[in-house]
Scaffold this motif. Sequence first.
Motif, mmCIF file in Angstrom:
data_model
loop_
_atom_site.group_PDB
_atom_site.id
_atom_site.type_symbol
_atom_site.label_atom_id
_atom_site.label_comp_id
_atom_site.label_asym_id
_atom_site.label_seq_id
_atom_site.Cartn_x
_atom_site.Cartn_y
_atom_site.Cartn_z
ATOM 1 N N LYS A 142 14.610 -6.700 10.028
ATOM 2 C CA LYS A 142 14.535 -6.966 8.591
ATOM 3 C C LYS A 142 13.142 -6.710 8.029
ATOM 4 N N GLN A 143 12.116 -6.930 8.853
ATOM 5 C CA GLN A 143 10.743 -6.815 8.358
ATOM 6 C C GLN A 143 10.278 -5.380 8.207
ATOM 7 N N PHE A 144 10.697 -4.515 9.132
ATOM 8 C CA PHE A 144 10.134 -3.164 9.204
ATOM 9 C C PHE A 144 11.165 -2.111 8.821
ATOM 10 N N ASP A 145 10.662 -0.998 8.301
ATOM 11 C CA ASP A 145 11.559 0.100 7.920
ATOM 12 C C ASP A 145 12.243 0.702 9.141
ATOM 13 N N THR A 146 11.495 0.817 10.232
ATOM 14 C CA THR A 146 12.021 1.383 11.473
ATOM 15 C C THR A 146 11.495 0.562 12.643
ATOM 16 N N VAL A 147 12.331 0.407 13.650
ATOM 17 C CA VAL A 147 11.915 -0.253 14.888
ATOM 18 C C VAL A 147 12.088 0.725 16.035
ATOM 19 N N THR A 148 11.093 0.744 16.932
ATOM 20 C CA THR A 148 11.177 1.564 18.136
ATOM 21 C C THR A 148 11.418 0.634 19.328
ATOM 22 N N ASN A 149 12.603 0.768 19.906
ATOM 23 C CA ASN A 149 13.016 -0.119 20.996
ATOM 24 C C ASN A 149 12.503 0.434 22.323
ATOM 25 N N MET A 150 11.616 -0.313 22.975
ATOM 26 C CA MET A 150 11.006 0.153 24.224
ATOM 27 C C MET A 150 11.967 -0.085 25.395
ATOM 28 N N ALA A 151 12.904 0.843 25.562
ATOM 29 C CA ALA A 151 13.907 0.762 26.631
ATOM 30 C C ALA A 151 13.369 1.479 27.857
ATOM 31 N N TYR A 152 12.409 0.866 28.508
ATOM 32 C CA TYR A 152 11.674 1.542 29.577
ATOM 33 C C TYR A 152 12.480 1.538 30.880
ATOM 34 N N ARG A 153 13.364 2.531 30.973
ATOM 35 C CA ARG A 153 14.157 2.782 32.172
ATOM 36 C C ARG A 153 14.188 4.290 32.397
ATOM 37 N N ASN A 154 14.458 4.726 33.629
ATOM 38 C CA ASN A 154 14.438 6.166 33.914
ATOM 39 C C ASN A 154 15.809 6.744 34.223
ATOM 40 N N THR A 155 16.878 6.038 33.820
ATOM 41 C CA THR A 155 18.228 6.583 33.876
ATOM 42 C C THR A 155 18.935 6.239 32.571
ATOM 43 N N ALA A 156 19.802 7.120 32.114
ATOM 44 C CA ALA A 156 20.508 6.873 30.859
ATOM 45 C C ALA A 156 21.586 5.817 31.024
ATOM 46 N N ALA A 168 0.824 -1.217 0.000
ATOM 47 C CA ALA A 168 0.000 0.000 0.000
ATOM 48 C C ALA A 168 0.853 1.260 0.000
ATOM 49 N N LEU A 169 2.164 1.091 -0.238
ATOM 50 C CA LEU A 169 3.113 2.208 -0.313
ATOM 51 C C LEU A 169 3.193 2.969 1.003
ATOM 52 N N LEU A 170 3.111 2.242 2.109
ATOM 53 C CA LEU A 170 3.207 2.835 3.442
ATOM 54 C C LEU A 170 4.526 2.456 4.089
ATOM 55 N N LYS A 171 5.161 3.414 4.743
ATOM 56 C CA LYS A 171 6.311 3.084 5.572
ATOM 57 C C LYS A 171 5.842 2.208 6.729
ATOM 58 N N THR A 172 6.753 1.386 7.239
ATOM 59 C CA THR A 172 6.387 0.472 8.319
ATOM 60 C C THR A 172 7.274 0.690 9.538
ATOM 61 N N SER A 173 6.641 0.643 10.693
ATOM 62 C CA SER A 173 7.346 0.865 11.953
ATOM 63 C C SER A 173 6.690 -0.006 13.015
ATOM 64 N N ALA A 174 7.491 -0.480 13.982
ATOM 65 C CA ALA A 174 6.944 -1.370 15.005
ATOM 66 C C ALA A 174 7.687 -1.184 16.316
ATOM 67 N N ASP A 175 6.974 -1.446 17.409
ATOM 68 C CA ASP A 175 7.584 -1.433 18.742
ATOM 69 C C ASP A 175 8.214 -2.786 19.034
ATOM 70 N N LEU A 176 9.322 -2.740 19.778
ATOM 71 C CA LEU A 176 10.036 -3.955 20.142
ATOM 72 C C LEU A 176 10.583 -3.795 21.560
ATOM 73 N N PRO A 177 10.220 -4.681 22.486
ATOM 74 C CA PRO A 177 10.760 -4.571 23.847
ATOM 75 C C PRO A 177 12.274 -4.764 23.869
ATOM 76 N N ALA A 178 12.942 -4.044 24.755
ATOM 77 C CA ALA A 178 14.395 -4.129 24.829
ATOM 78 C C ALA A 178 14.859 -5.511 25.276
ATOM 79 N N TRP A 179 14.039 -6.221 26.015
ATOM 80 C CA TRP A 179 14.486 -7.499 26.558
ATOM 81 C C TRP A 179 14.363 -8.657 25.569
ATOM 82 N N TYR A 180 13.980 -8.391 24.325
ATOM 83 C CA TYR A 180 13.942 -9.438 23.308
ATOM 84 C C TYR A 180 15.338 -9.844 22.840
ATOM 85 N N ASP A 181 16.366 -9.035 23.121
ATOM 86 C CA ASP A 181 17.689 -9.343 22.602
ATOM 87 C C ASP A 181 18.131 -10.723 23.104
ATOM 88 N N GLY A 182 18.648 -11.517 22.190
ATOM 89 C CA GLY A 182 19.076 -12.871 22.526
ATOM 90 C C GLY A 182 17.998 -13.917 22.332
#
Length: 581
Positions: free
Chosen positions: A210-224, A179-193
């Motif tokens: 590989k599937q999505f144009d952009t991934v948003t990594n949900m790194a839900y922490r309150n310190t850098a 449909a000529l749409l960019k694709t983006s998805a959320d991904l929890p940080a703890w999926y690594d491995g």
Amino acid sequence: MENLRHFGRQTAGGRIMKPRRWQIWLLLLVVIGLVGFDKPDHGKRATYLWQADLIVSERQSVLSFLQEQSVQVLYLNIDPKVSAQDYKTFAAEASKSGVEVYALGGEPEWALSKYKGQISAFVDWVREYNESAQPAERFAGIHVNVQPYLLPEWETSRDDLLRQWTGNADYTATEAKAALLKTSADLPAWYDGMKLPDAKDETVVSWMLKQFDTVTNMAYRNTAEGDNGIVSLVTDELAEADRLEKPVLIAVNINKSDEGKHVSFYNKGAKSMERELERLPGLLGQHASFAGIAVHDYASWSGRVRLESASKPIAGPIKATYVWEADTAVRERKEIIDFAKSNNVNLLYVRLDLERPFADYRPLVADASAAGIEVHAMGGHPQWALAKSKERIMKLVRYVRQYNEEAGDGEKMRGIHLDIEPYVMPLWQSNRDSILKQWMDNIQAFAEAAKQSGDLQTSVDLAFWLDGTSVPGEPDLPFSKWMIGQLDHVTVMAFRNYAEGPGGIADIVRDELGFADELGKQIIVSVEMKESHEGESVSFFHKGKAEMNRQLEIAEGLLKQHASFRGFAVHAYDYWKEGKE
């Protein structure tokens, strides 16, 4: 528009003619040859707007906030109750401000094969919407939030659930791209491995990238930084994204969370979050894949910003006092204002009698406002720490909110202040942890209720020695620090009549100021003018006003190094007014 959760597969113009495979590869080779892997802009910001009705009822407020916070990407939920025309109007205005709008959708159930129809309906709706919209009104793409780990199958049949989820995710990306749409998805940080069940050499993270144009990594922490900080959570994902040349946004949370104090910036506040986020480009900028930051979500973020913006209306140092009797506030309003002006008081905590009509308080608040003095409604009792008294707190909040709704601009109260001292009850000695837990629940309910107004500041009185009391079940968390984190400011009852030295005003509030510095909160230091029988060093009753002012000046010099220090409060108007010179 029908409910998207019940849509079947539909198309407006018949079957979509897909390009042949060799044409796609030829186009990709041309594009890659021309531009290569474009290193993302590290300054990009995104946020989520789940309450789509706000683009109708609060459109300008939403747009203004996005501009103020330099948001360039908005994930906007598709709500059947919002018309396509309303989406078009909002998207066009957002586009003028440089904001890309993605259609946001997703449920945990979207991981199950039997719910593929909902995904199809979602993508079809966005495609058909874009076909009917002008270029500036269109969605840039879709963003999906699917959290399969919230389903019971995650514990009972995880491999099968992962197979269904990856199948649906592949279907989502394929349909959206067709449909000529960019694709983006959320991904929890703890999926690594985590590996795919049928491809042991492929991680879930790698597959999603590989599937999505952009991934948003949900790194839900309150310190850098730190072992459990944002950077440590996302390093592996960004390294994999570097390898695959895919952009990744790092998402943080400012919603209230029951998953642990480290998960959200809700208690630390928007300013604290901003300080941590400003550090991320420097800490993660070596990764070509680091594309920016996303904040979850708009409602909580904007609410915290409004509250914190309203928490410093007084430009200079604060000097406050307490008016304990509502009758006094009504009868002596001119005397109170004159006294406040002559003693540089710019904040009044006024105890309300909720049986009185609103009109009784308007003259005092109006006169105070005209003189540059804020009025905060006050209430409290030792038993207000108990669960059975929560409704009394809520009643005060409702009264003030309704008062403000009916008041003119110069007649509004700016906050609510609670004086709750449960340690004077016998029960404190025998069942302290139970009282603390109930007290904490009541304070959280108070802060939440006051936030619904959007501009009411919240504060409490706090005994200085509570920094030595721990939160039940968390021995390393001082109760004072927890309390400071919940509210806009805390008034620490530092009842001493000397500023310097061991046990003096500056000494006994040191920990509270340190906590508030860390949390980005504010502290007012309160002293006593009432006669006291608890010791000769507790009150300025015998020393008088001149000596109190001298000691407060000394204390200010000792405390002003703390960003959280805002000024002093004198307890109370009646005693101060009648005190010896």
